[in-house]
Design a protein around this motif. Structure first.
Motif, PDB file in Angstrom:
ATOM      1  N   CYS A  37       0.830  -1.215   0.000  1.00  0.00           N
ATOM      2  CA  CYS A  37       0.000   0.000   0.000  1.00  0.00           C
ATOM      3  C   CYS A  37       0.862   1.262   0.000  1.00  0.00           C
ATOM      4  O   CYS A  37       1.740   1.441   0.849  1.00  0.00           O
ATOM      5  N   HIS A  38       0.596   2.167  -0.947  1.00  0.00           N
ATOM      6  CA  HIS A  38       1.365   3.398  -1.064  1.00  0.00           C
ATOM      7  C   HIS A  38       0.766   4.540  -0.245  1.00  0.00           C
ATOM      8  O   HIS A  38       1.365   5.616  -0.147  1.00  0.00           O
ATOM      9  N   ASN A  39      -0.424   4.329   0.304  1.00  0.00           N
ATOM     10  CA  ASN A  39      -1.057   5.351   1.139  1.00  0.00           C
ATOM     11  C   ASN A  39      -1.441   4.760   2.497  1.00  0.00           C
ATOM     12  O   ASN A  39      -2.622   4.711   2.855  1.00  0.00           O
ATOM     13  N   PRO A  40      -0.462   4.299   3.287  1.00  0.00           N
ATOM     14  CA  PRO A  40      -0.802   3.669   4.568  1.00  0.00           C
ATOM     15  C   PRO A  40      -1.490   4.617   5.536  1.00  0.00           C
ATOM     16  O   PRO A  40      -2.213   4.166   6.429  1.00  0.00           O
ATOM     17  N   GLU A  41      -1.297   5.922   5.358  1.00  0.00           N
ATOM     18  CA  GLU A  41      -1.977   6.881   6.222  1.00  0.00           C
ATOM     19  C   GLU A  41      -3.484   6.880   5.987  1.00  0.00           C
ATOM     20  O   GLU A  41      -4.241   7.458   6.777  1.00  0.00           O
ATOM     21  N   GLY A  42      -3.921   6.235   4.902  1.00  0.00           N
ATOM     22  CA  GLY A  42      -5.340   6.150   4.609  1.00  0.00           C
ATOM     23  C   GLY A  42      -5.994   4.865   5.074  1.00  0.00           C
ATOM     24  O   GLY A  42      -7.197   4.677   4.907  1.00  0.00           O
ATOM     25  N   MET A  43      -5.216   3.959   5.669  1.00  0.00           N
ATOM     26  CA  MET A  43      -5.781   2.667   6.071  1.00  0.00           C
ATOM     27  C   MET A  43      -6.846   2.796   7.155  1.00  0.00           C
ATOM     28  O   MET A  43      -7.896   2.158   7.092  1.00  0.00           O
ATOM     29  N   TYR A  44      -6.543   3.619   8.156  1.00  0.00           N
ATOM     30  CA  TYR A  44      -7.412   3.677   9.332  1.00  0.00           C
ATOM     31  C   TYR A  44      -8.279   4.930   9.288  1.00  0.00           C
ATOM     32  O   TYR A  44      -7.867   5.987   8.810  1.00  0.00           O
ATOM     33  N   PHE A  45      -9.482   4.799   9.846  1.00  0.00           N
ATOM     34  CA  PHE A  45     -10.438   5.893   9.791  1.00  0.00           C
ATOM     35  C   PHE A  45     -10.050   7.025  10.732  1.00  0.00           C
ATOM     36  O   PHE A  45     -10.420   8.171  10.516  1.00  0.00           O
ATOM     37  N   SER A  46      -9.288   6.726  11.773  1.00  0.00           N
ATOM     38  CA  SER A  46      -8.885   7.748  12.732  1.00  0.00           C
ATOM     39  C   SER A  46      -7.710   8.554  12.195  1.00  0.00           C
ATOM     40  O   SER A  46      -7.093   8.201  11.184  1.00  0.00           O
ATOM     41  N   GLU A  47      -7.385   9.656  12.887  1.00  0.00           N
ATOM     42  CA  GLU A  47      -6.208  10.434  12.534  1.00  0.00           C
ATOM     43  C   GLU A  47      -4.949   9.591  12.695  1.00  0.00           C
ATOM     44  O   GLU A  47      -4.901   8.687  13.532  1.00  0.00           O
ATOM     45  N   SER A  48      -3.942   9.890  11.904  1.00  0.00           N
ATOM     46  CA  SER A  48      -2.662   9.203  11.993  1.00  0.00           C
ATOM     47  C   SER A  48      -1.580  10.220  12.331  1.00  0.00           C
ATOM     48  O   SER A  48      -1.525  11.288  11.730  1.00  0.00           O
ATOM     49  N   VAL A  49      -0.732   9.895  13.306  1.00  0.00           N
ATOM     50  CA  VAL A  49       0.362  10.781  13.688  1.00  0.00           C
ATOM     51  C   VAL A  49       1.625  10.368  12.941  1.00  0.00           C
ATOM     52  O   VAL A  49       2.089   9.235  13.067  1.00  0.00           O
ATOM     53  N   MET A  50       2.171  11.294  12.156  1.00  0.00           N
ATOM     54  CA  MET A  50       3.419  11.044  11.431  1.00  0.00           C
ATOM     55  C   MET A  50       4.554  11.819  12.091  1.00  0.00           C
ATOM     56  O   MET A  50       4.370  12.977  12.491  1.00  0.00           O
ATOM     57  N   TYR A  51       5.704  11.173  12.204  1.00  0.00           N
ATOM     58  CA  TYR A  51       6.879  11.800  12.808  1.00  0.00           C
ATOM     59  C   TYR A  51       7.972  11.962  11.758  1.00  0.00           C
ATOM     60  O   TYR A  51       8.430  10.982  11.161  1.00  0.00           O
ATOM     61  N   PHE A  52       8.385  13.223  11.545  1.00  0.00           N
ATOM     62  CA  PHE A  52       9.432  13.537  10.581  1.00  0.00           C
ATOM     63  C   PHE A  52      10.712  13.830  11.355  1.00  0.00           C
ATOM     64  O   PHE A  52      10.889  14.938  11.889  1.00  0.00           O
ATOM     65  N   GLU A  53      11.582  12.833  11.392  1.00  0.00           N
ATOM     66  CA  GLU A  53      12.787  12.930  12.217  1.00  0.00           C
ATOM     67  C   GLU A  53      13.651  14.135  11.851  1.00  0.00           C
ATOM     68  O   GLU A  53      14.216  14.807  12.725  1.00  0.00           O
ATOM     69  N   TYR A  54      13.762  14.444  10.559  1.00  0.00           N
ATOM     70  CA  TYR A  54      14.647  15.523  10.126  1.00  0.00           C
ATOM     71  C   TYR A  54      14.170  16.902  10.584  1.00  0.00           C
ATOM     72  O   TYR A  54      14.939  17.868  10.596  1.00  0.00           O
ATOM     73  N   LYS A  55      12.900  17.010  10.976  1.00  0.00           N
ATOM     74  CA  LYS A  55      12.375  18.289  11.452  1.00  0.00           C
ATOM     75  C   LYS A  55      12.498  18.449  12.972  1.00  0.00           C
ATOM     76  O   LYS A  55      12.349  19.558  13.492  1.00  0.00           O
ATOM     77  N   CYS A  56      12.743  17.347  13.659  1.00  0.00           N
ATOM     78  CA  CYS A  56      12.723  17.359  15.122  1.00  0.00           C
ATOM     79  C   CYS A  56      13.912  18.142  15.677  1.00  0.00           C
ATOM     80  O   CYS A  56      15.067  17.916  15.297  1.00  0.00           O
ATOM     81  N   ILE A  57      13.645  19.049  16.628  1.00  0.00           N
ATOM     82  CA  ILE A  57      14.702  19.838  17.262  1.00  0.00           C
ATOM     83  C   ILE A  57      15.001  19.351  18.680  1.00  0.00           C
ATOM     84  O   ILE A  57      15.784  19.963  19.405  1.00  0.00           O
ATOM     85  N   GLY A  58      14.352  18.245  19.077  1.00  0.00           N
ATOM     86  CA  GLY A  58      14.640  17.636  20.375  1.00  0.00           C
ATOM     87  C   GLY A  58      14.207  18.452  21.569  1.00  0.00           C
ATOM     88  O   GLY A  58      14.781  18.316  22.662  1.00  0.00           O
ATOM     89  N   CYS A  59      13.163  19.278  21.411  1.00  0.00           N
ATOM     90  CA  CYS A  59      12.740  20.156  22.499  1.00  0.00           C
ATOM     91  C   CYS A  59      11.934  19.434  23.585  1.00  0.00           C
ATOM     92  O   CYS A  59      11.753  19.947  24.686  1.00  0.00           O
ATOM     93  N   ARG A  60      11.407  18.250  23.243  1.00  0.00           N
ATOM     94  CA  ARG A  60      10.646  17.412  24.171  1.00  0.00           C
ATOM     95  C   ARG A  60       9.310  18.026  24.600  1.00  0.00           C
ATOM     96  O   ARG A  60       8.704  17.583  25.586  1.00  0.00           O
TER      97      ARG A  60
END
Length: 301
Positions: A37-60
């Motif tokens: 599946c090329h659109n796994p974010e569309g599998m589930y009816f609920s919201e999906s949280v995506m994490y983009f590591e390259y954007k993270c500034i480690g602020c916690r």
């Protein structure tokens, strides 16, 4: 009537989702679990949280605001406990760098029609329209039907990108309001279809046969995902060719070569079964193309 539905994206100026220039609306929710599946974010009816590591500034900040203690930094590495996470979206709203993004939002019929109508001039000039994709739009068939009817009132051309997996009465109800179908065919053998998609192919074949038998075969563009070692085998290609030969009026099939999207699954915290696969060879694609051309089909990559 469904006053609202759940989508995860709207893409404009699309040229591969039907004729002309199109707006593609991606619906949330799908009953299939295709390995590729090329659109796994569309599998589930609920919201999906995506994490983009390259954007993270480690602020916690996300660690501090999560009400379920689902986020942590283990040895300096960000981690989301997906079993705890409820996709409430608080972390996404609080993330200062956009490293956490919630995918999915509710829209009303009126709101979505407003978005679609922004591109009416493009449709008129290119003989395009709107395409409903996913996920699987048929999961939200009431909302989909309402949107299709509104498009028809405004003479906006519609395409349904679908697996065809739905009860026959639901499919028939939706189909009445669809101009063209981008219809996936994956595996001819039912046990294999269950293994690699999680569902039987019998409803899929039945609904496609119903379209063809009703004289609407000319409104169908078949789509075949070419997955090395799974769908591109000679046995499967021959099996699909045999089935397609029983369908009246269908003139085109599009080949969709596999490409690796491991990174998207990683961002969603999902397992990706296809990580070891590579794109199909040119020789394999040429073999499949010639085989379907023997049926009199126009074959497009």
């Amino acid at each position: 009537m469904a006053n609202s539905g759940f989508i995860f994206d709207i893409k404009r100026f699309e040229v591969h989702d039907g004729p002309g220039i199109r707006t593609t609306v991606f619906f949330k929710g799908c009953p299939l679990r295709c390995w590729w599946c090329h659109n796994p974010e569309g599998m589930y009816f609920s919201e999906s949280v995506m994490y983009f590591e390259y954007k993270c500034i480690g602020c916690r900040t996300c660690v501090n605001v999560c009400p379920l203690d689902a986020i942590s930094f283990d040895f300096g590495k960000h981690h989301i406990d997906r079993l705890k996470c409820s996709s409430c979206g608080i972390c996404c709203e609080s993330c200062p760098s956009g490293a956490l993004t919630c995918i999915g939002r509710a829209v009303t019929v009126d709101e979505l029609m407003t978005e679609i109508q922004k591109d009416v001039l493009l449709y008129d000039n290119s003989e395009g329209g709107v395409t409903f994709s996913g996920g699987e739009p048929l999961v939200q068939y009431e909302f989909l039907t309402d949107i299709l009817k509104e498009c028809r009132k405004l003479d906006i051309h519609t395409a349904l990108d679908t697996s065809g997996y739905a009860p026959e009465d639901v499919f028939a109800r939706v189909a009445e309001n669809v101009d063209i179908f981008l219809y996936d065919l994956k595996l001819a053998d039912n046990p294999s279809h269950i293994i690699y998609t999680g569902v039987s192919n019998e409803p899929i074949k039945k609904n496609l046969k119903m379209l063809a038998d009703s004289g609407r075969g000319g409104d169908v563009i078949l789509r075949f995902p070419v997955i090395p070692g799974i769908t591109d085998t000679q046995e499967n290609v021959e099996g699909l060719a045999e089935f397609i030969s029983t369908l009246d009026g269908i003139k085109e099939i599009d080949l969709l070569p596999f490409h690796d999207i491991t990174e998207k699954y990683t961002r969603l915290g999902m397992k990706y079964n296809m990580s070891a696969q590579t794109a199909p060879s040119e020789e394999k694609l040429e073999y499949i193309k010639k085989r379907f051309e023997q049926l009199g089909l126009y074959v497009k990559l």
